[in-house]
Design a protein around this motif. Structure first.
Motif, PDB file in Angstrom:
ATOM      1  N   ARG A   3       0.864  -1.175   0.000  1.00  0.00           N
ATOM      2  CA  ARG A   3       0.000   0.000   0.000  1.00  0.00           C
ATOM      3  C   ARG A   3       0.895   1.218   0.000  1.00  0.00           C
ATOM      4  O   ARG A   3       2.101   1.088  -0.067  1.00  0.00           O
ATOM      5  CB  ARG A   3      -0.895   0.002   1.240  1.00  0.00           C
ATOM      6  CG  ARG A   3      -1.754  -1.240   1.315  1.00  0.00           C
ATOM      7  CD  ARG A   3      -2.808  -1.129   2.325  1.00  0.00           C
ATOM      8  NE  ARG A   3      -3.740  -0.103   1.854  1.00  0.00           N
ATOM      9  CZ  ARG A   3      -4.849   0.200   2.485  1.00  0.00           C
ATOM     10  NH1 ARG A   3      -5.170  -0.406   3.583  1.00  0.00           N
ATOM     11  NH2 ARG A   3      -5.658   1.114   2.028  1.00  0.00           N
ATOM     12  N   TYR A   5       1.228   5.855  -0.370  1.00  0.00           N
ATOM     13  CA  TYR A   5       0.667   7.133  -0.787  1.00  0.00           C
ATOM     14  C   TYR A   5       1.758   7.938  -1.485  1.00  0.00           C
ATOM     15  O   TYR A   5       2.942   7.611  -1.426  1.00  0.00           O
ATOM     16  CB  TYR A   5       0.121   7.917   0.416  1.00  0.00           C
ATOM     17  CG  TYR A   5       1.160   8.280   1.434  1.00  0.00           C
ATOM     18  CD1 TYR A   5       1.813   9.505   1.378  1.00  0.00           C
ATOM     19  CD2 TYR A   5       1.505   7.398   2.450  1.00  0.00           C
ATOM     20  CE1 TYR A   5       2.781   9.836   2.291  1.00  0.00           C
ATOM     21  CE2 TYR A   5       2.465   7.721   3.371  1.00  0.00           C
ATOM     22  CZ  TYR A   5       3.103   8.946   3.297  1.00  0.00           C
ATOM     23  OH  TYR A   5       4.063   9.266   4.214  1.00  0.00           O
ATOM     24  N   HIS A   7       2.532  12.240  -3.022  1.00  0.00           N
ATOM     25  CA  HIS A   7       2.034  13.610  -3.144  1.00  0.00           C
ATOM     26  C   HIS A   7       3.000  14.430  -3.973  1.00  0.00           C
ATOM     27  O   HIS A   7       4.173  14.091  -4.108  1.00  0.00           O
ATOM     28  CB  HIS A   7       1.805  14.255  -1.770  1.00  0.00           C
ATOM     29  CG  HIS A   7       3.049  14.409  -0.956  1.00  0.00           C
ATOM     30  ND1 HIS A   7       3.842  15.515  -1.029  1.00  0.00           N
ATOM     31  CD2 HIS A   7       3.630  13.586  -0.064  1.00  0.00           C
ATOM     32  CE1 HIS A   7       4.858  15.378  -0.203  1.00  0.00           C
ATOM     33  NE2 HIS A   7       4.757  14.212   0.391  1.00  0.00           N
ATOM     34  N   PRO A  92       0.482  11.105   6.341  1.00  0.00           N
ATOM     35  CA  PRO A  92       0.746  11.585   4.975  1.00  0.00           C
ATOM     36  C   PRO A  92       0.723  13.108   4.880  1.00  0.00           C
ATOM     37  O   PRO A  92      -0.079  13.776   5.523  1.00  0.00           O
ATOM     38  CB  PRO A  92      -0.394  10.974   4.157  1.00  0.00           C
ATOM     39  CG  PRO A  92      -0.802   9.777   4.925  1.00  0.00           C
ATOM     40  CD  PRO A  92      -0.618  10.145   6.377  1.00  0.00           C
ATOM     41  N   TRP A  94      -0.228  15.189   2.622  1.00  0.00           N
ATOM     42  CA  TRP A  94      -1.345  15.890   2.003  1.00  0.00           C
ATOM     43  C   TRP A  94      -2.496  16.142   2.966  1.00  0.00           C
ATOM     44  O   TRP A  94      -3.352  16.965   2.697  1.00  0.00           O
ATOM     45  CB  TRP A  94      -1.853  15.124   0.795  1.00  0.00           C
ATOM     46  CG  TRP A  94      -2.238  13.713   1.069  1.00  0.00           C
ATOM     47  CD1 TRP A  94      -1.435  12.619   0.938  1.00  0.00           C
ATOM     48  CD2 TRP A  94      -3.494  13.218   1.526  1.00  0.00           C
ATOM     49  NE1 TRP A  94      -2.113  11.480   1.289  1.00  0.00           N
ATOM     50  CE2 TRP A  94      -3.381  11.818   1.661  1.00  0.00           C
ATOM     51  CE3 TRP A  94      -4.702  13.818   1.850  1.00  0.00           C
ATOM     52  CZ2 TRP A  94      -4.425  11.023   2.093  1.00  0.00           C
ATOM     53  CZ3 TRP A  94      -5.748  13.018   2.274  1.00  0.00           C
ATOM     54  CH2 TRP A  94      -5.599  11.642   2.391  1.00  0.00           C
TER      55      TRP A  94
END
Length: 103
Positions: A3, A5, A7, A92, A94
């Motif tokens: 998984r 993330y 940005h 994260p 963001w």
């Protein structure tokens, strides 16, 4: 399971009829989760950051967890914060960018 993330950011400014834009940078952070059995689990997060045309690679965290019994779990590794006080959902970059200001 993998998984993660990512940005990136762009700044656009307009002042007195002049417009200016700039690239802020970007990052990609894959998170690796591995469950060997019901008792043994591993997780790690790498971070790839691109800023000023330079790529930096880092290990955010990595830990292994072993369940001794229903009342005791042993964990070892590199943690972001000790004693389980870290809020994974606020990590994260963001997330803070989406918060509305009161102005």
């Amino acid at each position: 399971m993998i998984r993660g993330y990512g940005h990136t950011g762009l700044n656009f400014m307009s002042a007195e009829g002049e417009k200016e834009s700039s690239y802020v940078g970007s990052a990609f952070a894959p998170i690796f989760l591995f469950k060997h059995s019901d008792r043994l689990m591993f997780e790690a997060e790498l971070e790839f950051v691109l800023e000023n045309n330079e790529l930096e690679v880092g290990l955010e965290y990595a830990d292994v967890m072993y369940v001794l019994n229903k009342n005791m779990t042993v964990r070892a590794g590199k943690f972001l914060l000790p004693f389980g006080t870290f809020m994974e959902r606020f990590h994260p970059a963001w997330i803070n960018k989406l918060r509305l200001s009161s102005n």
